[in-house]
Design an enzyme around this catalytic site. Structure first.
Site, PDB file in Angstrom:
ATOM      1  N   PHE A  73       0.965  -1.088  -0.367  1.00 27.31           N
ATOM      2  CA  PHE A  73      -0.183   0.060  -0.163  1.00 27.31           C
ATOM      3  C   PHE A  73       0.882   1.409  -0.252  1.00 27.31           C
ATOM      4  CE2 PHE A  73      -1.856   3.402   2.388  1.00 27.31           C
ATOM      5  CZ  PHE A  73      -3.239   3.609   1.576  1.00 27.31           C
ATOM      6  N   ASP A  74       1.655   0.961   1.112  1.00 21.93           N
ATOM      7  CA  ASP A  74       2.412   2.620   0.707  1.00 21.93           C
ATOM      8  C   ASP A  74       2.871   2.585  -0.029  1.00 21.93           C
ATOM      9  OD1 ASP A  74       2.511   1.016   3.492  1.00 21.93           O
ATOM     10  OD2 ASP A  74       3.407   2.563   4.615  1.00 21.93           O
TER      11      ASP A  74
END
Length: 405
Positions: A199-200
């Site tokens: 996600f990051d």
């Protein structure tokens, strides 16, 4: 202050004036959660100049994590807890950040491996409007990090892969210490597909491609020996995420052009007659040119062993010209997707023809002067001719092939 739990993620609905919402995503962290939140709350209460909120995002824990979170929410002002029935750090951040009313959103890992002294420097540029996202970096020269060689190697290797495959310029994608402006989050989060550890990275790549400014803060970081992260499983998922995101960017499926128009910063005004972007394009074009020239010389030298100079030059130049056009299209001029690619490569072949004329003419002139020139002299003449052709190539790529980019 309200405490929620159940089938849907419903963060604290009490009206808040919090300027910062710090989210702590947790899964089965009943032992570490309380000391983490109390330490963070004390730090913010003593040092943070704005109203804050701490949101515990429980990712479907099966131990007593949710009960600990509820107790903390009852004991500490400004602390709330959200229960999510699905696992995944990315899922938790997406849900809680999307529902938060704070103008600046942050998150940190429950182990508090990062020194909290870096929190205010992390979010200050977002409050001022100077930056759009902020990340803690363990790979900065001034960072101080204590961790094993295995994790160090994996971290640096992963970030090198990101630079090589997605042209990422941020230094540390995986540090669990990040912040984002809420208005930017509302625009980017719906486009982020990953719900886990990738996600990051996906969020940062989207932000960078959209022309947003990412602020990096060197951190003091101590590895948590009790980390629950499955390194092999996470690495495989990350590589799959890189491949998926690379395909999405390459095919133009992501609305990067629209995002850049809506969120990106306006180009700087020309300085001393230099058009905006010229310097950066020159540097990138030069780096690609160096690689292309080295590849050209290597191919030419190899082919020259079995064929004449003119044919070896033709084939070496043709092979490197195709790769050079593709690299400059993607990296130097930022053109994404397949739209217009055929036209760009045809125009690149026209420029190739001009370069071929320069290099072939130089070879012909050299062989007219001397029948058997030394091989090093031959290469020197080709390097000079290629330098001239490279300058011509940049000008024509900028003003003709990619003028709209």
């Amino acid at each position: 202050m309200s405490i929620t739990a159940g089938a849907t993620a419903t963060p604290d609905t009490t009206p808040t004036t919090a300027a910062l919402d710090v989210v702590i995503p947790v899964y089965n962290e009943e032992r570490d959660l309380e000391p983490c939140v109390r330490r963070l709350h004390a730090h913010l209460s003593e040092t943070f100049p704005y109203p804050f909120q701490i949101t515990i995002a429980d990712n479907a824990s099966t131990d007593g994590t949710l009960d600990v979170g509820r107790r903390l929410a009852s004991d500490l002002p400004g602390v709330s807890v959200t229960h999510l029935p699905r696992k995944g750090r990315g899922h938790a951040l997406k849900e809680v950040w999307s529902a938060s009313e704070a103008p600046v959103l942050a998150y940190m890992d429950v182990d508090l491996s990062t020194d909290l002294a870096a929190l205010l420097p992390l979010v200050a540029p977002l409050f001022s409007g100077h930056s759009d996202l902020a990340i803690g970096s363990r790979l900065s020269r001034s960072s101080r990090v204590i961790r094993g060689a295995k994790r160090e190697l994996i971290s640096r290797g992963y970030n090198l892969i990101l630079r090589g495959t997605l042209q990422a310029r941020f230094s540390d994608a995986q540090c669990g210490f990040k912040a984002i402006r809420a208005d930017v989050a509302r625009r980017l989060l719906p486009l982020v597909e990953d719900t886990g550890w990738f996600f990051d990275t996906e969020l940062l790549v989207l932000a960078e491609r959209s022309g947003l400014r990412i602020h990096e803060v060197p951190v003091d970081w101590i590895d948590d020996p009790d980390s629950r992260v499955d390194i092999v499983k996470t690495a495989v998922a990350d590589l799959r995420g890189i491949a998926r995101l690379g395909r999405a960017l390459g095919t133009g499926r992501l609305p990067i052009t629209e995002l850049r128009a809506q969120l990106g910063r306006a180009p700087l005004a020309p300085v001393d007659g230099v058009p905006p972007g010229m310097v950066g394009q020159l540097l990138t074009f030069g780096a690609i040119g160096v690689v292309s020239t080295l590849a050209y010389l290597a191919i030419y030298a190899g082919l020259r062993l079995g064929m004449g100079a003119q044919l070896a030059n033709l084939l070496a130049l043709l092979i490197t010209a195709v790769g050079n056009t593709a690299a400059n299209r993607r990296i130097t001029f930022g053109v994404q997707g397949a739209d217009g690619a055929a036209r760009h490569h045809l125009q690149g072949l026209v420029i190739f023809g001009l370069g071929l004329g320069l290099t072939s003419g130089s070879l012909a002139l050299l062989h007219a002067v001397t029948d058997t020139p030394h091989r090093l002299l031959e290469l020197a003449v080709l390097i000079a001719a290629n330098a001239t052709a490279t300058l011509l190539r940049f000008v024509m790529l900028r003003v003709w092939v990619f003028r709209r980019a």
